[in-house]
Design an enzyme around this catalytic site. Structure first.
Site, PDB file in Angstrom:
ATOM      1  N   ASN A   1       0.865  -1.181   0.000  1.00  0.00           N
ATOM      2  CA  ASN A   1       0.000   0.000   0.000  1.00  0.00           C
ATOM      3  C   ASN A   1       0.902   1.231   0.000  1.00  0.00           C
ATOM      4  O   ASN A   1       1.510   1.541   1.013  1.00  0.00           O
ATOM      5  CB  ASN A   1      -0.889  -0.053   1.255  1.00  0.00           C
ATOM      6  N   TRP A   2       0.971   1.897  -1.148  1.00  0.00           N
ATOM      7  CA  TRP A   2       1.871   3.060  -1.242  1.00  0.00           C
ATOM      8  C   TRP A   2       1.314   4.277  -0.509  1.00  0.00           C
ATOM      9  O   TRP A   2       2.007   5.268  -0.349  1.00  0.00           O
ATOM     10  CB  TRP A   2       2.122   3.399  -2.720  1.00  0.00           C
ATOM     11  N   LYS A   3       0.039   4.219  -0.116  1.00  0.00           N
ATOM     12  CA  LYS A   3      -0.593   5.379   0.545  1.00  0.00           C
ATOM     13  C   LYS A   3      -0.401   6.620  -0.335  1.00  0.00           C
ATOM     14  O   LYS A   3      -0.411   6.504  -1.551  1.00  0.00           O
ATOM     15  CB  LYS A   3      -0.041   5.558   1.964  1.00  0.00           C
TER      16      LYS A   3
ATOM     17  N   HIS B   1      -9.309   1.181   5.345  1.00  0.00           N
ATOM     18  CA  HIS B   1      -8.011   1.336   6.008  1.00  0.00           C
ATOM     19  C   HIS B   1      -8.179   2.290   7.189  1.00  0.00           C
ATOM     20  O   HIS B   1      -8.937   3.254   7.114  1.00  0.00           O
ATOM     21  CB  HIS B   1      -6.980   1.875   5.019  1.00  0.00           C
TER      22      HIS B   1
ATOM     23  N   GLU C   1      -6.484   4.638   8.225  1.00  0.00           N
ATOM     24  CA  GLU C   1      -6.231   6.055   7.906  1.00  0.00           C
ATOM     25  C   GLU C   1      -7.451   6.690   7.259  1.00  0.00           C
ATOM     26  O   GLU C   1      -7.715   7.875   7.445  1.00  0.00           O
ATOM     27  CB  GLU C   1      -4.981   6.171   7.017  1.00  0.00           C
TER      28      GLU C   1
ATOM     29  N   GLU D   1      -4.929  -4.942  10.935  1.00  0.00           N
ATOM     30  CA  GLU D   1      -3.879  -3.937  11.090  1.00  0.00           C
ATOM     31  C   GLU D   1      -4.105  -3.171  12.386  1.00  0.00           C
ATOM     32  O   GLU D   1      -4.890  -2.216  12.412  1.00  0.00           O
ATOM     33  CB  GLU D   1      -3.914  -2.944   9.917  1.00  0.00           C
TER      34      GLU D   1
ATOM     35  N   GLY E   1       3.108   2.047  10.728  1.00  0.00           N
ATOM     36  CA  GLY E   1       4.106   3.100  10.559  1.00  0.00           C
ATOM     37  C   GLY E   1       4.896   3.424  11.811  1.00  0.00           C
ATOM     38  O   GLY E   1       5.595   4.439  11.861  1.00  0.00           O
TER      39      GLY E   1
ATOM     40  N   SER F   1       3.882  -2.307  10.195  1.00  0.00           N
ATOM     41  CA  SER F   1       5.334  -2.412  10.395  1.00  0.00           C
ATOM     42  C   SER F   1       5.916  -3.754   9.967  1.00  0.00           C
ATOM     43  O   SER F   1       6.852  -4.261  10.604  1.00  0.00           O
ATOM     44  CB  SER F   1       5.705  -2.086  11.848  1.00  0.00           C
TER      45      SER F   1
HETATM   46  P1  PGA Z   1       3.215   0.166   7.540  1.00  0.00           P
HETATM   47  O1  PGA Z   1       1.700   0.365   7.045  1.00  0.00           O
HETATM   48  O2  PGA Z   1       3.701  -1.114   6.894  1.00  0.00           O
HETATM   49  O3  PGA Z   1       3.946   1.378   7.022  1.00  0.00           O
HETATM   50  O4  PGA Z   1       3.185   0.070   9.009  1.00  0.00           O
HETATM   51  C1  PGA Z   1       0.831  -0.720   6.931  1.00  0.00           C
HETATM   52  C2  PGA Z   1      -0.500  -0.280   6.402  1.00  0.00           C
HETATM   53  O5  PGA Z   1      -1.023   0.755   6.855  1.00  0.00           O
HETATM   54  O6  PGA Z   1      -1.078  -0.945   5.516  1.00  0.00           O
END
Ligand code: PGA
Length: 252
Positions: A13-15, A100, A102, A170, A176, A214
């Site tokens: 997931n490049w966000k 997600h 976020e 998650e 992150g 992570s």
């Molecule tokens: P991360 O993000 O690997 O940077 O912790 C995971 C995600 O939000 O899918």
């Protein structure tokens, strides 16, 4: 590693990261997959929506699927700035991440909205990757299973199958941050989600349950070996082909 059933999926997931020039990483990833032993898992990248088509074209025949990070609940219409599942499918993508954390936080997405997005994805014949996970405060309060169970119950639509729905666990506090739950903690949540899906769907045993938060080359093999973990949803470590290949190596 033995061939696993269900076949694992590692999705990046490049966000809100990446530019056109970042597609160089896709070339490196494709070359790495072609040169090394091909991993015994499906591989997917989910770039920002404006990069979907260019990424799809750049991948060509390489064994990398492309997914989106979000879609609208409705099929089309007056929703400025949003992207329909139909367009995502039209661009050659096969999946979309919905719910997600976020998006739940930044855009106030509720379980009901996430469920509606998953249904929208299915109308366009996309696989929906539904994300769930507790906050740190919820875990500290001993409520992780309750929260995750509620999210799965209310974000995963009725009538889905292992072929069109993936669940990504998650924990919000692991995204992150460089922190991950222990293997035991992940195993506890994944087996709980597995039981819930088996109670609800005849093919519940076949759903892919991804762990995210992570995941790095250094911890991927350990995390992917946990029972009922059928792959990973990877954020930061999916941006560089070298790191992502290091994670895929867990499935060699
Ligand atoms: P991360 O993000 O690997 O940077 O912790 C995971 C995600 O939000 O899918």
């Amino acid at each position: 590693m033995q061939a696993q059933d269900p076949r694992p999926l590692v999705a990046g997931n490049w966000k809100m990261n990446g530019l056109l020039s970042s597609l160089e990483e896709v070339d490196k990833l494709a070359a790495g997959i072609a040169n090394g032993a091909r991993p015994a898992c499906d591989v997917m990248l989910c770039p920002p929506a404006p990069l979907l088509l260019a990424m799809r074209e750049r991948i060509g025949e390489a064994a990398i699927a492309v997914g989106a990070q979000d879609c609208h609940m409705q099929d089309s219409g007056a929703h400025t700035g949003d992207v329909s599942a139909a367009l995502i499918a039209d661009l050659g993508c096969t999946a979309v991440i919905v719910g997600h954390s976020e998006r739940r936080t930044d855009h106030g997405e509720t379980d009901a909205m996430v469920l509606a997005k998953a249904l929208s994805a299915h109308r366009a014949e996309l696989t929906a990757i539904v994300c769930v996970g507790e906050t740190e405060a919820e875990r500290d309060a001993g409520k992780a299973l309750e929260i995750v169970g509620h999210q799965v119950a209310s974000s995963v639509p009725d009538g889905v199958t292992a072929a069109n729905l993936v669940v990504a666990y998650e924990p919000v506090w692991a995204i992150g941050t460089g922190r991950t739950p222990t293997a035991e903690e992940i195993g506890e949540v994944h087996s709980f989600i597995r039981r819930q899906l088996m109670d609800r769907f005849s093919d519940g045993e076949q759903f892919r349950l991804l762990y995210g938060g992570s995941v790095k080359p250094a911890n991927a093999a350990e995390l992917m070996a946990v029972s009922n973990v059928d792959g990973a949803l990877v954020g930061g470590a999916s941006l560089k082909a070298e790191d992502f290949l290091g994670i895929l190596a867990a499935y060699r």
